[in-house]
Design a protein around this motif. Structure first.
Motif, mmCIF file in Angstrom:
data_model
loop_
_atom_site.group_PDB
_atom_site.id
_atom_site.type_symbol
_atom_site.label_atom_id
_atom_site.label_comp_id
_atom_site.label_asym_id
_atom_site.label_seq_id
_atom_site.Cartn_x
_atom_site.Cartn_y
_atom_site.Cartn_z
ATOM 1 N N LEU A 109 0.294 0.504 -1.783
ATOM 2 C CA LEU A 109 -0.062 1.062 -0.480
ATOM 3 C C LEU A 109 -1.257 0.330 0.132
ATOM 4 C CD1 LEU A 109 0.389 4.853 -1.267
ATOM 5 C CD2 LEU A 109 1.779 3.482 0.320
ATOM 6 N N ARG A 110 -2.240 0.012 -0.688
ATOM 7 C CA ARG A 110 -3.404 -0.724 -0.177
ATOM 8 C C ARG A 110 -3.014 -2.124 0.279
ATOM 9 N NH1 ARG A 110 -7.687 1.422 -4.650
ATOM 10 N NH2 ARG A 110 -8.299 3.307 -3.529
ATOM 11 N N ARG A 111 -2.121 -2.777 -0.473
ATOM 12 C CA ARG A 111 -1.641 -4.100 -0.082
ATOM 13 C C ARG A 111 -0.904 -4.017 1.249
ATOM 14 N NH1 ARG A 111 3.070 -5.660 -0.018
ATOM 15 N NH2 ARG A 111 3.814 -4.145 -1.533
ATOM 16 N N LEU A 112 -0.040 -3.016 1.392
ATOM 17 C CA LEU A 112 0.712 -2.820 2.628
ATOM 18 C C LEU A 112 -0.231 -2.570 3.805
ATOM 19 C CD1 LEU A 112 3.539 -2.515 3.898
ATOM 20 C CD2 LEU A 112 3.422 -0.093 3.314
ATOM 21 N N ALA A 113 -1.231 -1.743 3.583
ATOM 22 C CA ALA A 113 -2.212 -1.468 4.639
ATOM 23 C C ALA A 113 -2.923 -2.753 5.047
ATOM 24 C CB ALA A 113 -3.218 -0.423 4.159
ATOM 25 N N GLN A 114 -3.346 -3.532 4.066
ATOM 26 C CA GLN A 114 -4.051 -4.775 4.356
ATOM 27 C C GLN A 114 -3.168 -5.741 5.149
ATOM 28 O OE1 GLN A 114 -5.210 -7.066 0.918
ATOM 29 N NE2 GLN A 114 -6.775 -8.172 2.069
ATOM 30 N N GLU A 115 -1.912 -5.850 4.750
ATOM 31 C CA GLU A 115 -0.982 -6.747 5.446
ATOM 32 C C GLU A 115 -0.803 -6.367 6.907
ATOM 33 O OE1 GLU A 115 2.641 -6.669 3.190
ATOM 34 O OE2 GLU A 115 1.806 -7.898 1.575
ATOM 35 N N PHE A 130 0.683 7.902 -18.580
ATOM 36 C CA PHE A 130 1.880 7.314 -17.974
ATOM 37 C C PHE A 130 1.887 7.551 -16.465
ATOM 38 C CE2 PHE A 130 6.371 7.642 -16.631
ATOM 39 C CZ PHE A 130 6.758 6.338 -16.880
ATOM 40 N N LEU A 131 1.649 8.793 -16.059
ATOM 41 C CA LEU A 131 1.627 9.108 -14.628
ATOM 42 C C LEU A 131 0.478 8.379 -13.935
ATOM 43 C CD1 LEU A 131 2.800 10.599 -12.230
ATOM 44 C CD2 LEU A 131 1.433 12.599 -12.882
ATOM 45 N N ALA A 132 -0.651 8.260 -14.606
ATOM 46 C CA ALA A 132 -1.790 7.556 -14.020
ATOM 47 C C ALA A 132 -1.436 6.095 -13.736
ATOM 48 C CB ALA A 132 -3.004 7.646 -14.936
ATOM 49 N N ALA A 166 -1.808 6.307 10.530
ATOM 50 C CA ALA A 166 -2.021 7.672 10.039
ATOM 51 C C ALA A 166 -1.182 7.939 8.797
ATOM 52 C CB ALA A 166 -1.683 8.677 11.137
ATOM 53 N N GLY A 167 0.055 7.486 8.813
ATOM 54 C CA GLY A 167 0.949 7.710 7.686
ATOM 55 C C GLY A 167 0.498 6.998 6.429
ATOM 56 N N ILE A 168 0.111 5.740 6.566
ATOM 57 C CA ILE A 168 -0.290 4.972 5.379
ATOM 58 C C ILE A 168 -1.597 5.523 4.813
ATOM 59 C CG2 ILE A 168 -1.588 3.079 6.472
ATOM 60 C CD1 ILE A 168 0.926 2.439 3.742
ATOM 61 N N LEU A 169 -2.526 5.916 5.681
ATOM 62 C CA LEU A 169 -3.779 6.492 5.201
ATOM 63 C C LEU A 169 -3.540 7.827 4.497
ATOM 64 C CD1 LEU A 169 -6.177 5.623 8.156
ATOM 65 C CD2 LEU A 169 -6.052 4.529 5.897
ATOM 66 N N GLN A 170 -2.613 8.626 5.009
ATOM 67 C CA GLN A 170 -2.286 9.901 4.368
ATOM 68 C C GLN A 170 -1.636 9.670 3.006
ATOM 69 O OE1 GLN A 170 -3.065 13.112 5.505
ATOM 70 N NE2 GLN A 170 -2.556 13.516 3.370
ATOM 71 N N ARG A 171 -0.740 8.703 2.938
ATOM 72 C CA ARG A 171 -0.090 8.387 1.660
ATOM 73 C C ARG A 171 -1.107 7.892 0.631
ATOM 74 N NH1 ARG A 171 4.977 4.699 2.286
ATOM 75 N NH2 ARG A 171 4.969 5.048 0.027
ATOM 76 N N GLU A 219 -4.316 8.664 0.562
ATOM 77 C CA GLU A 219 -5.102 9.836 0.172
ATOM 78 C C GLU A 219 -4.336 10.713 -0.827
ATOM 79 O OE1 GLU A 219 -6.681 13.847 2.352
ATOM 80 O OE2 GLU A 219 -6.952 11.966 3.441
ATOM 81 N N ASN A 220 -3.065 10.951 -0.556
ATOM 82 C CA ASN A 220 -2.245 11.768 -1.459
ATOM 83 C C ASN A 220 -2.095 11.113 -2.825
ATOM 84 O OD1 ASN A 220 -1.900 13.586 0.631
ATOM 85 N ND2 ASN A 220 0.178 12.914 1.120
ATOM 86 N N THR A 221 -1.859 9.809 -2.827
ATOM 87 C CA THR A 221 -1.679 9.087 -4.084
ATOM 88 C C THR A 221 -2.971 9.069 -4.881
ATOM 89 O OG1 THR A 221 0.051 7.742 -3.067
ATOM 90 C CG2 THR A 221 -0.910 6.908 -5.114
ATOM 91 N N GLN A 222 -4.100 8.898 -4.211
ATOM 92 C CA GLN A 222 -5.390 8.931 -4.907
ATOM 93 C C GLN A 222 -5.604 10.297 -5.541
ATOM 94 O OE1 GLN A 222 -7.807 6.289 -5.329
ATOM 95 N NE2 GLN A 222 -8.312 7.791 -6.896
ATOM 96 N N SER A 223 -5.255 11.345 -4.825
ATOM 97 C CA SER A 223 -5.379 12.701 -5.357
ATOM 98 C C SER A 223 -4.486 12.891 -6.584
ATOM 99 C CB SER A 223 -5.020 13.711 -4.270
ATOM 100 O OG SER A 223 -5.074 15.020 -4.774
ATOM 101 N N ASP A 224 -3.256 12.399 -6.498
ATOM 102 C CA ASP A 224 -2.330 12.484 -7.630
ATOM 103 C C ASP A 224 -2.853 11.692 -8.826
ATOM 104 O OD1 ASP A 224 -0.673 14.042 -6.042
ATOM 105 O OD2 ASP A 224 0.743 12.417 -5.620
ATOM 106 N N LEU A 225 -3.440 10.535 -8.558
ATOM 107 C CA LEU A 225 -4.016 9.710 -9.619
ATOM 108 C C LEU A 225 -5.172 10.440 -10.294
ATOM 109 C CD1 LEU A 225 -4.445 7.134 -11.265
ATOM 110 C CD2 LEU A 225 -5.661 6.179 -9.284
#
Length: 57
Positions: free
Chosen positions: A41-47, A29-31, A6-11, A13-19
């Motif tokens: 985050l995607r790499r961590l989720a996959q691992e 720069f922020l992008a 749940a935490g990684i999926l929320q992070r 989602e939040n990061t995608q929104s920020d992007l």
């Protein structure tokens, strides 16, 4: 769903929104920072076997 999943999926989602927001405002720069964070985050989720729906940007 466990707390890690749940935490990684929320992070993600939040990061995608920020992007998306950074791109909309033209903040290159922020992008770049948000893209790198999203990749990490995607790499961590996959691992950890967390399935992430990847939609093309």
């Amino acid at each position: 769903m466990d707390a890690f999943t749940a935490g990684i999926l929320q992070r993600i989602e939040n990061t995608q929104s920020d992007l998306d927001r950074a791109r909309e405002t033209g903040d290159d720069f922020l992008a770049e920072i948000e893209e790198a964070e999203l990749d990490d985050l995607r790499r961590l989720a996959q691992e950890h076997g967390v399935q992430v729906d990847v939609t093309p940007a």
